[in-house]
Design a protein around this motif. Structure first.
Motif, PDB file in Angstrom:
ATOM      1  N   VAL A  84       0.853  -1.194   0.000  1.00 16.96           N
ATOM      2  CA  VAL A  84       0.000   0.000   0.000  1.00 16.96           C
ATOM      3  C   VAL A  84       0.882   1.235   0.000  1.00 16.96           C
ATOM      4  O   VAL A  84       1.835   1.320   0.792  1.00 16.96           O
ATOM      5  N   ARG A  85       0.562   2.169  -0.866  1.00 15.95           N
ATOM      6  CA  ARG A  85       1.356   3.395  -0.908  1.00 15.95           C
ATOM      7  C   ARG A  85       0.440   4.607  -0.772  1.00 15.95           C
ATOM      8  O   ARG A  85      -0.558   4.716  -1.471  1.00 15.95           O
ATOM      9  N   SER A  86       0.806   5.497   0.145  1.00 14.37           N
ATOM     10  CA  SER A  86       0.080   6.778   0.251  1.00 14.37           C
ATOM     11  C   SER A  86       0.962   7.870  -0.334  1.00 14.37           C
ATOM     12  O   SER A  86       0.719   8.349  -1.429  1.00 14.37           O
ATOM     13  N   GLY A  87       2.013   8.275   0.397  1.00 15.96           N
ATOM     14  CA  GLY A  87       2.885   9.340  -0.115  1.00 15.96           C
ATOM     15  C   GLY A  87       4.211   8.833  -0.664  1.00 15.96           C
ATOM     16  O   GLY A  87       4.970   9.593  -1.249  1.00 15.96           O
ATOM     17  N   GLY A  88       4.539   7.554  -0.435  1.00 19.28           N
ATOM     18  CA  GLY A  88       5.762   6.977  -1.003  1.00 19.28           C
ATOM     19  C   GLY A  88       7.051   7.408  -0.316  1.00 19.28           C
ATOM     20  O   GLY A  88       8.135   7.268  -0.877  1.00 19.28           O
ATOM     21  N   ASP A  90       8.409   6.155   2.460  1.00 20.17           N
ATOM     22  CA  ASP A  90       9.027   5.134   3.313  1.00 20.17           C
ATOM     23  C   ASP A  90      10.548   5.128   3.084  1.00 20.17           C
ATOM     24  O   ASP A  90      11.006   5.088   1.942  1.00 20.17           O
ATOM     25  N   SER A  95       6.691   0.556   0.517  1.00 23.70           N
ATOM     26  CA  SER A  95       5.384   0.744  -0.117  1.00 23.70           C
ATOM     27  C   SER A  95       5.451   0.513  -1.626  1.00 23.70           C
ATOM     28  O   SER A  95       4.428   0.504  -2.287  1.00 23.70           O
ATOM     29  N   ALA A 126      -6.549   8.721   3.215  1.00 28.35           N
ATOM     30  CA  ALA A 126      -5.146   8.345   3.452  1.00 28.35           C
ATOM     31  C   ALA A 126      -4.200   8.754   2.336  1.00 28.35           C
ATOM     32  O   ALA A 126      -3.011   8.937   2.552  1.00 28.35           O
ATOM     33  N   GLY A 149       4.249  16.245  10.345  1.00 29.76           N
ATOM     34  CA  GLY A 149       5.586  16.534   9.841  1.00 29.76           C
ATOM     35  C   GLY A 149       5.697  17.785   8.992  1.00 29.76           C
ATOM     36  O   GLY A 149       4.692  18.367   8.579  1.00 29.76           O
ATOM     37  N   SER A 161       0.083   6.599  10.553  1.00 30.81           N
ATOM     38  CA  SER A 161       0.086   5.240  11.110  1.00 30.81           C
ATOM     39  C   SER A 161       1.397   4.920  11.830  1.00 30.81           C
ATOM     40  O   SER A 161       1.481   3.946  12.581  1.00 30.81           O
ATOM     41  N   GLY A 214      -4.050  -3.789   7.592  1.00 26.35           N
ATOM     42  CA  GLY A 214      -5.084  -3.585   6.587  1.00 26.35           C
ATOM     43  C   GLY A 214      -4.732  -2.381   5.747  1.00 26.35           C
ATOM     44  O   GLY A 214      -3.574  -1.934   5.727  1.00 26.35           O
ATOM     45  N   ILE A 216      -5.636   1.440   5.410  1.00 28.58           N
ATOM     46  CA  ILE A 216      -6.347   2.569   6.024  1.00 28.58           C
ATOM     47  C   ILE A 216      -6.834   3.462   4.891  1.00 28.58           C
ATOM     48  O   ILE A 216      -6.057   3.824   4.009  1.00 28.58           O
ATOM     49  N   ARG A 264      14.451  23.012  16.963  1.00 32.60           N
ATOM     50  CA  ARG A 264      14.908  21.744  16.366  1.00 32.60           C
ATOM     51  C   ARG A 264      16.200  21.995  15.587  1.00 32.60           C
ATOM     52  O   ARG A 264      16.168  22.410  14.422  1.00 32.60           O
ATOM     53  N   TYR A 453      11.137   6.489  10.583  1.00 33.46           N
ATOM     54  CA  TYR A 453      12.447   6.544   9.933  1.00 33.46           C
ATOM     55  C   TYR A 453      12.923   5.096   9.813  1.00 33.46           C
ATOM     56  O   TYR A 453      13.922   4.687  10.404  1.00 33.46           O
TER      57      TYR A 453
HETATM   58  P1  FDA Z   1       4.527   5.377   2.115  1.00 36.29           P
HETATM   59  O1  FDA Z   1       3.410   5.480   1.185  1.00 36.29           O
HETATM   60  O2  FDA Z   1       5.864   4.982   1.566  1.00 36.29           O
HETATM   61  O3  FDA Z   1       4.123   4.431   3.318  1.00 36.29           O
HETATM   62  C1  FDA Z   1       4.955   4.160   4.435  1.00 36.29           C
HETATM   63  C2  FDA Z   1       4.538   2.836   5.072  1.00 36.29           C
HETATM   64  O4  FDA Z   1       3.174   2.909   5.483  1.00 36.29           O
HETATM   65  C3  FDA Z   1       4.622   1.645   4.120  1.00 36.29           C
HETATM   66  O5  FDA Z   1       4.893   0.490   4.863  1.00 36.29           O
HETATM   67  C4  FDA Z   1       3.226   1.582   3.545  1.00 36.29           C
HETATM   68  O6  FDA Z   1       2.878   0.310   3.026  1.00 36.29           O
HETATM   69  C5  FDA Z   1       2.382   1.959   4.758  1.00 36.29           C
HETATM   70  N1  FDA Z   1       1.153   2.629   4.357  1.00 36.29           N
HETATM   71  C6  FDA Z   1       1.053   3.752   3.615  1.00 36.29           C
HETATM   72  N2  FDA Z   1      -0.223   4.097   3.470  1.00 36.29           N
HETATM   73  C7  FDA Z   1      -0.950   3.168   4.118  1.00 36.29           C
HETATM   74  C8  FDA Z   1      -2.345   2.990   4.303  1.00 36.29           C
HETATM   75  N3  FDA Z   1      -3.207   3.844   3.777  1.00 36.29           N
HETATM   76  N4  FDA Z   1      -2.770   1.918   5.006  1.00 36.29           N
HETATM   77  C9  FDA Z   1      -1.877   1.046   5.519  1.00 36.29           C
HETATM   78  N5  FDA Z   1      -0.547   1.176   5.385  1.00 36.29           N
HETATM   79  C10 FDA Z   1      -0.080   2.234   4.684  1.00 36.29           C
HETATM   80  N6  FDA Z   1       8.247  11.887   9.822  1.00 36.29           N
HETATM   81  C11 FDA Z   1       7.898  12.657  10.890  1.00 36.29           C
HETATM   82  O7  FDA Z   1       7.375  12.150  11.867  1.00 36.29           O
HETATM   83  N7  FDA Z   1       8.126  14.005  10.862  1.00 36.29           N
HETATM   84  C12 FDA Z   1       8.679  14.630   9.797  1.00 36.29           C
HETATM   85  O8  FDA Z   1       8.860  15.847   9.809  1.00 36.29           O
HETATM   86  C13 FDA Z   1       9.036  13.830   8.666  1.00 36.29           C
HETATM   87  N8  FDA Z   1       9.612  14.391   7.559  1.00 36.29           N
HETATM   88  C14 FDA Z   1       9.960  13.601   6.486  1.00 36.29           C
HETATM   89  C15 FDA Z   1      10.572  14.175   5.362  1.00 36.29           C
HETATM   90  C16 FDA Z   1      10.952  13.367   4.298  1.00 36.29           C
HETATM   91  C17 FDA Z   1      11.594  14.009   3.089  1.00 36.29           C
HETATM   92  C18 FDA Z   1      10.739  11.976   4.347  1.00 36.29           C
HETATM   93  C19 FDA Z   1      11.174  11.084   3.196  1.00 36.29           C
HETATM   94  C20 FDA Z   1      10.136  11.399   5.455  1.00 36.29           C
HETATM   95  C21 FDA Z   1       9.751  12.198   6.536  1.00 36.29           C
HETATM   96  N9  FDA Z   1       9.152  11.641   7.660  1.00 36.29           N
HETATM   97  C22 FDA Z   1       8.805  12.443   8.722  1.00 36.29           C
HETATM   98  C23 FDA Z   1       8.936  10.195   7.730  1.00 36.29           C
HETATM   99  C24 FDA Z   1       7.535   9.844   7.263  1.00 36.29           C
HETATM  100  O9  FDA Z   1       6.614  10.140   8.306  1.00 36.29           O
HETATM  101  C25 FDA Z   1       7.438   8.341   6.949  1.00 36.29           C
HETATM  102  O10 FDA Z   1       8.333   8.015   5.932  1.00 36.29           O
HETATM  103  C26 FDA Z   1       6.019   7.937   6.572  1.00 36.29           C
HETATM  104  O11 FDA Z   1       5.863   6.553   6.736  1.00 36.29           O
HETATM  105  C27 FDA Z   1       5.706   8.325   5.144  1.00 36.29           C
HETATM  106  O12 FDA Z   1       4.358   8.090   4.842  1.00 36.29           O
HETATM  107  P2  FDA Z   1       3.943   7.981   3.306  1.00 36.29           P
HETATM  108  O13 FDA Z   1       2.516   7.686   3.237  1.00 36.29           O
HETATM  109  O14 FDA Z   1       4.474   9.153   2.572  1.00 36.29           O
HETATM  110  O15 FDA Z   1       4.841   6.757   2.844  1.00 36.29           O
END
Ligand code: FDA
Length: 512
Positions: A84-88, A90, A95, A126, A149, A161, A214, A216, A264, A453
């Motif tokens: 599952v990918r939301s913002g990509g 990871d 994802s 999501a 974030g 999550s 699951g 979300i 920070r 992270y």
């Molecule tokens: P992505 O889509 O890659 O998903 C991450 C994980 O969650 C994967 O395992 C995926 O399968 C699962 N997932 C995604 N959507 C789901 C859904 N709908 N249901 C179930 N599972 C799902 N963190 C923080 O706390 N504070 C911050 O300021 C930042 N800043 C930041 C900057 C940059 C440039 C990056 C690359 C990352 C951060 N982060 C962060 C970390 C960020 O919170 C972490 O990478 C999140 O998991 C990204 O969520 P995405 O949906 O974008 O990722």
């Protein structure tokens, strides 16, 4: 026809049979001209895909929950894994990569946000990004906000999550602390809300990493009251300007200063103006929930050494502070927050640790020496705790890093160029060396880490045979004692381990 083409045809056929899909513009197979651009569009880290042996059989970009239900049903029927990918964003790309045949359910089309300014709540799907969420809230009100974030292209699906730390976390806690309801599609393809999923599962998805339980589809969140004007400053100090001593002092005030203030520091490298050699600099990034006249006495009392002056500060609206911390121009259009294109795509590797005792000046100098050995782009970010974060119990959500932490230290190395892939080993070895050095300065038993992270160096599940013991190595680091409860929830809601990845929560098996 290759095996993967056959699997793909079976899967697409099954989606059609479910007759839930008007498939034309939500299914991307490798033959589709947009397949690669859709696949790569939200990959923040280029490293995982460059080493992954497989690409997804197809990418599905659903517009309705019913299409995800069909995706789950068919994946189970044909034994295909779902990512599952939301913002990509990871850190390890979980994802969008997998070592076994898989489909990506990419939620980019599920990004609706509805804000209720009277009740101070919002439903956010999501697939929305943090930037889209912040933009929508600000469209409705100047004095409502959300704590999460600083990077606008991060997806709310993965981010919330896993916890969600932001510039107001000392005041309001983590993003998960403000979640009041959610909708999830479980392994049986049912759409559940808080009431129907029950408190155990609702607890687990607020910090336990959604991917284990699951898909979300939406969160209901509390919106937070903020002043019309907040104050921001970014003050940079070099070693010649006592950066080491200032950072050392910061550790004594970071978690106990007025909770409306979050400072920070970020450590980076720059070229010295005197001799052109690389040197260390520390930027104190700060948000104060109030005006500058209120901020200056707070700084004077607690951190006079930084020498903050009125001219260093800017009063802005909360949404402008989001622009500021995303390196956008204050006063420019807030519509830049709607862009889903990752800001600085690169090959990178990151790690996190929690600091409970101030690191000595010599300890900090030791870090500087290691940083100066690295030729990639290095950033060390120190995120202060205390305030509201310390008041919430470790077991209230699976995110356990609460009282007793002064700050989280998060370090990343990024690199690029033509030989980026070949050079990965060198940079990864370097960050592991920094991690070894930090061992004597950071939390132990467990040496804690933040799941958002994500770091696969902490351990991975064996595909097909995940074990509780194996997973507890990294599970205890991310979740401390909450790991046990996460395993119990997983065993109850997904005993066959359909939703899994390299670091998902394993269900208990008879051999555990
Ligand atoms: P992505 O889509 O890659 O998903 C991450 C994980 O969650 C994967 O395992 C995926 O399968 C699962 N997932 C995604 N959507 C789901 C859904 N709908 N249901 C179930 N599972 C799902 N963190 C923080 O706390 N504070 C911050 O300021 C930042 N800043 C930041 C900057 C940059 C440039 C990056 C690359 C990352 C951060 N982060 C962060 C970390 C960020 O919170 C972490 O990478 C999140 O998991 C990204 O969520 P995405 O949906 O974008 O990722």
């Amino acid at each position: 026809q290759s095996d993967s083409t056959l699997v793909q045809e079976d899967y697409v056929g099954c989606l059609h049979c479910q007759s839930l899909l008007s498939t034309s513009n939500i299914i991307y197979t490798p033959k589709n001209p947009s397949y690669l651009s859709i696949l790569q569009s939200s990959e923040q880290n280029l490293r995982p895909a460059s080493i992954s042996p497989l690409k997804p059989i197809l990418i599905l970009t659903p517009r309705h929950g019913s299409q995800i239900q069909a995706a789950v049903y068919c994946a189970k029927k044909y034994g295909i894994q779902i990512r599952v990918r939301s913002g990509g964003h990871d850190y390890e790309g979980l994802s969008y990569i997998s070592s076994i045949p898989f489909v990506i359910v990419d939620l980019r089309n599920l990004s609706k946000i509805s804000v209720d300014t009277k009740k101070h709540t919002a439903w956010v799907q999501a697939g929305a990004t943090l930037g889209e969420l912040y933009h929508k809230i600000a469209e409705k009100s100047r004095t409502l906000a959300f704590v999460a974030g600083t990077c606008p292209t991060v997806g709310v699906g993965g981010h919330i999550s896993g916890g969600g730390y932001g510039m107001m976390s000392r005041k309001f806690g983590m993003a998960v602390d403000q979640v009041v309801d959610a909708k999830i599609i479980d392994v049986n393809g049912q759409i559940l809300d808080r009431e129907s999923m029950g408190e155990d599962l609702f607890w687990a998805i607020r910090g336990g990493g959604g991917a284990s339980f699951g898909i979300i589809i939406a969160w209901k969140i509390n919106l937070l009251s903020v002043p019309e004007n907040v104050t921001v400053f970014n003050l940079t100090k070099t070693l010649d300007q006592n950066a080491t001593q200032l950072l050392h002092k910061w550790q004594y005030i970071a978690d106990n200063i007025n909770r409306n203030l979050l400072i920070r520091p970020t450590v980076t490298m720059t070229n010295s103006s005197e001799n052109g050699k690389r040197t260390i600099q520390v930027t104190f990034n700060s948000l104060f929930l109030g005006g500058v006249d209120e901020l200056l006495p707070v700084m004077q009392r607690s951190f006079p050494e930084l020498g903050l002056e009125k001219e260093d500060c800017t009063e802005v609206s909360w949404i402008e502070s989001i622009l500021y911390f995303s390196d956008y121009h204050i006063g420019g259009s807030v519509d830049v927050l709607l862009s889903r294109t990752p800001l600085g795509r690169a090959y990178f590797k990151g790690k996190s640790d929690f600091v409970k005792q101030p690191i000595s000046e010599n300890g900090l100098k030791g870090i500087w020496e290691i940083l100066l050995e690295e030729m990639g782009v290095v950033e060390v970010q120190l995120s202060p705790y205390g305030g509201r974060l310390s008041e919430i119990s470790e077991s209230a959500t699976p995110f356990p890093h609460r009282s007793g932490n002064i700050y989280m230290i998060h370090y990343v190395v990024a690199w690029g160029g033509e030989d980026a892939n070949a050079e990965s080993r060198k940079h990864i070895n370097w960050i592991r060396r920094l991690s070894s050095y930090l061992a004597s300065y950071v939390s132990e038993s467990p040496r804690a880490a933040y799941i958002n992270y994500r770091d696969l160096d902490l351990g991975v599940n064996s595909e097909g045979n995940p074990s509780y013991n194996q997973a507890s190595n990294w599970g205890a680091k991310y979740f401390k004692n909450n790991f046990e409860r996460l395993v119990r929830v997983k065993t109850k809601v997904d005993p066959s381990n359909f939703f899994r990845n390299e670091q998902s929560i394993p269900p208990l098996s008879s051999s555990d």
